[in-house]
Write an enzyme that holds these catalytic residues in place. Sequence first.
Site, short mmCIF file in Angstrom:
data_model
loop_
_atom_site.label_atom_id
_atom_site.label_comp_id
_atom_site.label_asym_id
_atom_site.label_seq_id
_atom_site.Cartn_x
_atom_site.Cartn_y
_atom_site.Cartn_z
N ASP A 5 -3.13 -14.92 -4.19
CA ASP A 5 -2.92 -14.04 -3.04
C ASP A 5 -4.18 -13.89 -2.19
O ASP A 5 -5.28 -14.25 -2.61
CB ASP A 5 -2.47 -12.66 -3.52
CG ASP A 5 -1.02 -12.66 -3.99
OD1 ASP A 5 -0.29 -13.59 -3.63
OD2 ASP A 5 -0.63 -11.73 -4.72
N LYS B 95 -0.67 -12.84 2.07
CA LYS B 95 0.16 -12.06 2.98
C LYS B 95 -0.74 -11.10 3.76
O LYS B 95 -1.43 -10.28 3.19
CB LYS B 95 1.21 -11.26 2.22
CG LYS B 95 2.23 -12.09 1.45
CD LYS B 95 3.28 -11.18 0.82
CE LYS B 95 4.34 -11.97 0.07
NZ LYS B 95 3.82 -12.49 -1.21
N MET C 23 -1.73 0.84 1.23
CA MET C 23 -1.14 0.38 2.49
C MET C 23 -0.87 1.55 3.45
O MET C 23 0.13 1.56 4.17
CB MET C 23 0.17 -0.38 2.21
CG MET C 23 -0.02 -1.58 1.30
SD MET C 23 1.54 -2.29 0.70
CE MET C 23 2.04 -1.04 -0.51
#
Length: 258
Positions: free
Chosen positions: A34, A56, A170
């Site tokens: 990732d 991502k 987030m």
Amino acid sequence: MGKVYLVGAGPGDPDLITIKGVKIISQSDVILYDRLVNEQLLAYAPEQTTRIYCGKRPDHHALKQEQINQLLCHYASQGKVVTRLKGGDPFIFGRGGEEVLALRKYQIPFEIVPGITSGSAAPAYAGIPLTHRQISSSVAFVSGVTRAEEDSEAYWEHLAKGTDTLCIYMGVKNLSDICKYLIRYGRDAMTPIAAIYYGTTQVQQTVTGTLETIALKAEQIKNPAMLIIGEVVRLREQIQWFEEMASEESEPLGAVIS
């Protein structure tokens, strides 16, 4: 049939990966990694190991989750040892459960190797204990992004007063709204909050304020960042250590992640 290992790479500092994680990387035929994985960890893999980037970013995915699932199954069905190297811990906002269900569907052997999540590591490096006697006896790890069909106000109303310390992943993009919701539903506007950018790395930055002031004070903080909300944030004034030590040392204490 091969085997898939879902390995938590930790929060950024390459020294925080587990010994088992390093052992598995060193035996891998294929590694799918990732964006928030420190690429220094790939050096533990054999030279011939296939390395596939699955990063991502907000609104941009190198590979969709369905494609990642397909690749895991594809390489394992060829008899290969496949490592899915994931930032933090695979089962804490890492979509590891989705990948395991895909493997189960095709009866592919797998193993989970937990990692240190940024929700605990970033505040530790910022000098913020998530629990502290007589201050905080409960912690919640929550997402700062609600599902499209979910009522945002109801989501934050539920969290506003139920837990002493909130660790929000987030959440930077919605920081202003999060603070407004928490105040609206019962959190004191003077509740301390910290925004920690790239925790555990050489470029770690920590900004503190209150629910009332943090949106303005932390406007330069971008993702990836952790938000820590609760009275424990006040202890940073006495406990902070990593950023102070990093400024005193000539050698970097963490790793810069690009």
